[in-house]
Design an enzyme around this catalytic site. Sequence first.
Site, PDB file in Angstrom:
ATOM      1  CD  GLU A  64      -2.816   0.938   2.378  1.00 15.79           C
ATOM      2  OE1 GLU A  64      -2.740  -0.063   3.284  1.00 15.79           O
ATOM      3  OE2 GLU A  64      -3.881   1.907   2.448  1.00 15.79           O
ATOM      4  CG  ASN A 101      -9.525  -1.797   1.861  1.00 14.91           C
ATOM      5  OD1 ASN A 101      -9.143  -2.843   2.102  1.00 14.91           O
ATOM      6  ND2 ASN A 101      -9.288  -0.868   2.560  1.00 14.91           N
ATOM      7  CD  GLU A 102     -10.114  -2.483   6.519  1.00 13.59           C
ATOM      8  OE1 GLU A 102     -10.075  -1.445   6.960  1.00 13.59           O
ATOM      9  OE2 GLU A 102      -9.330  -3.635   6.737  1.00 13.59           O
ATOM     10  CE1 TYR A 110      -2.901  -6.179   8.936  1.00 12.31           C
ATOM     11  CE2 TYR A 110      -5.236  -5.361   8.833  1.00 12.31           C
ATOM     12  CZ  TYR A 110      -4.151  -5.528   8.226  1.00 12.31           C
ATOM     13  OH  TYR A 110      -3.700  -5.082   7.288  1.00 12.31           O
ATOM     14  CD  GLU A 118      -5.979  -4.844   4.571  1.00 10.59           C
ATOM     15  OE1 GLU A 118      -5.800  -4.339   5.917  1.00 10.59           O
ATOM     16  OE2 GLU A 118      -6.400  -4.036   3.535  1.00 10.59           O
ATOM     17  CD  GLN A 140       0.415  -2.433   3.643  1.00 11.58           C
ATOM     18  OE1 GLN A 140       1.192  -1.794   3.307  1.00 11.58           O
ATOM     19  NE2 GLN A 140      -0.599  -2.002   4.336  1.00 11.58           N
TER      20      GLN A 140
HETATM   21  O1  AHR Z   1      -2.769  -2.563   6.411  1.00 13.83           O
HETATM   22  C1  AHR Z   1      -3.092  -1.190   7.079  1.00 13.83           C
HETATM   23  C2  AHR Z   1      -4.710  -1.004   6.930  1.00 13.83           C
HETATM   24  O2  AHR Z   1      -5.448  -2.016   7.733  1.00 13.83           O
HETATM   25  C3  AHR Z   1      -5.238  -1.200   5.580  1.00 13.83           C
HETATM   26  O3  AHR Z   1      -4.927   0.185   4.725  1.00 13.83           O
HETATM   27  C4  AHR Z   1      -6.872  -1.260   5.726  1.00 13.83           C
HETATM   28  O4  AHR Z   1      -7.363  -1.576   4.929  1.00 13.83           O
HETATM   29  C5  AHR Z   1      -6.470  -1.980   7.245  1.00 13.83           C
HETATM   30  O5  AHR Z   1      -7.587  -1.680   8.143  1.00 13.83           O
END
Ligand code: AHR
Length: 535
Positions: free
Chosen positions: A52, A200-201, A283, A339, A388
């Site tokens: 990103e 995205n999201e 995450y 992600e 990432q």
């Molecule tokens: O990876 C960092 C951020 O985490 C991304 O931009 C977003 O999609 C997520 O919330």
Amino acid sequence: MTRMAITLTASLITIATATAAMAAPVPPVAVTVETGKPGARIDRHIFGQFAEHLGTGIYDGVWVGRDSQIPNVRGIRTDVVTALKAIHVPDVRWPGGCYADDYHWRKAIGDPSKRPITVNYLWGRVPESNQFGTHEYFDFLDQIGSEAYVSGNVGSGTPQEMSDWLEYMTADPAISTLGAERAANGHPAPFKVPFFGVGNESWGCGGSMTPEHYADVYRNYATFARNYDNAQQLPNGDYDPNGMKRISSGPNVDDYHWTEVRMEASTHQIFSWSLDGLSLHFYSGFDQWPPSNSADSFGEDQYAHVIRSALKMEDLVSKHSAIMDKYDPNKRVMLVVDEWGAWYLPAPGSNPRFLQQQNSQRDAVLAAVTLNIFARHADRVRMANIAQMVNVLQSMILTSGDKMVLTPTYYLFKLYVPFQDATFLPVDYDAGSYVHGDVTLPRLDVMAAKGTDSKTYVSLTNVDPTQPLAVDLSAMGFKARTATGQTLTAPKMDSTNTFDHPDTVTPRPVAAKVGRDGKLVLTLAPESVTVVEVE
Ligand code: AHR
């Protein structure tokens, strides 16, 4: 360590040795691989990356500019390209993340000196030079031998802007002015776009939408998200965007309602190709948001909690898949975990919006157990992108100026290359338990597959950071005689690779032969990941 601590440690070792001498030897854990019962193909795209415009993920991490003293090819740093080629990156998701819904592609094409400077509002309100745009992205993919996963702008863009970008990227210059513009900008042949994300999201930074609203928005945008290069007419007259998979923004962690609404809506869409993938973001590395664990300075307590957090992926994938099965029993729609990874406190002294963090042996273990979960769900999880690729969150690579270091997670991805497009093989074993305080985890995590070279590969993770673990690999559906491969281990559970000491955590060769007792025993170091070819 103080002298008293050393004395204490020495006494503990004496006690441990004496206890071990009295106790019966622990037999190796028998691992049986069912080579005769092949499962799904482990799609190479589960080893995808995410890059990103965030912090130094692109600028400095990938792009240094054509005039840089740092060795580069057309502005893209050579050391990073060489490293990424070695792990066979199948696809790179770009330009975001949250940045994707702020991204306006036209600002980053054409003469670099004429591109506007914009503000990367979300990630630190820093200037975005737009020097790395569509053409530079595809050049980067060509250099590392990877495929495109482009994220389109739904949040602040229009269906027309999205459609125009795709026409620009994929149309024949002979029939399209946008295609001709691309050719004039240096690329006559259409770019290949096999994967395209429609927002995205969208529940958060991508537009704060409800799933009900997004389901309609998705159908609108997806209808105009056309791949002009691959389009082929079907017998019924429809145009099938053959080869381009459209991926819907999906649930945040355990938002099962989102998955339910999205999948239900797909049953009354007109075009079957409108939905090819549903994204899931998860995450780990923390028990509660915001993340508060250190990336590179921690003890066993934190280690155990972090690995436990990562193992939640199993539950998430199982439950989202079960909902998808209700609406898509033939598993046409992929669950795309685009992600995932560990999120810790930012590196001391760094801009907190740059999400820069170190990477330890713990992260290699975390990546192994997560990829093993994807492999076990290979029939539904056919794509995933770790967050990432460079300098951001759980990255493969860290850079600083002309320096580059490869992380333990990089080496884990390297060990796992034989699993790309391999055929999953069921494994039977007693995982046992690793217990620390209130945390109980499976001590052993095994995944096996038949590689595209027809060889049998087994990944063995000893989750326990305190004890080695012996395994017996003689039962592979054939009488196994040797196991050879590499192991990733480290001197301490929070060992990292740094610019000054880049080789603290690197894979080392391992080999074992069958003994006279018929056992093929391999001893796994504490907190290690080993991948062997068994013959
Ligand atoms: O990876 C960092 C951020 O985490 C991304 O931009 C977003 O999609 C997520 O919330």
